[in-house]
Design a protein around this motif. Sequence first.
Motif: not given
Length: 202
Positions: A49-50, A53-54, A56, A58-59, A122
Amino acid sequence: MDWLGFALAVLLVEITPGPNMAWLVSLTLADGRRAGLLATAGVAIGLALNAALSSLGLSALLVNFPAIGTWVGVGAGLMMLWLAWRGWQATTDSSSAVVAGRATHRVLWAGVVINLLNVKAALFFLTVVPRFLSGPDPPLREILLLGLISVGVATLVHLSLVLGAGRLRDVLTRPDRVGPVRRVLALGMVVVACWFFYSALG
């Protein structure tokens, strides 16, 4: 895209001792292979998930708002202290088995949350991954592939640790050794808790 070089870089990072490694080994020795495998699954899900998100962007929130990671690290340290206290009290095979059965779902979610909000993971994706991409504007599939490679390498390392600790536990948990071994492992959990506190607050 240099996926092989990236895999080697991830391997070097993963074989360096850290809180995840210490937690998985201590947990497996204390509560058994099943707990260790569930925790490994939780860590893998959190890292995946990390990575997503990275990819995208978002991290960057974790980097710009480090307080999030700090509180997660403190929470992880408190969880380790709770596990240490529980392990210190559970000094017989029967009691430890009952407690381990109740705690397995908790270690799964602990692994997810701790690594989903892992600021160091992240930072790794934001700073290291771009060096191994094909160019300044790579397709999303390249970033996701490197994320999968990172999670895969980390999971293989974690599985080897858990399986090795599981074999060692079979030797250490003979009836005449259970009490002393669990108390030593409880002290080990306290060390892991301090490690989490230091990583979060240092």
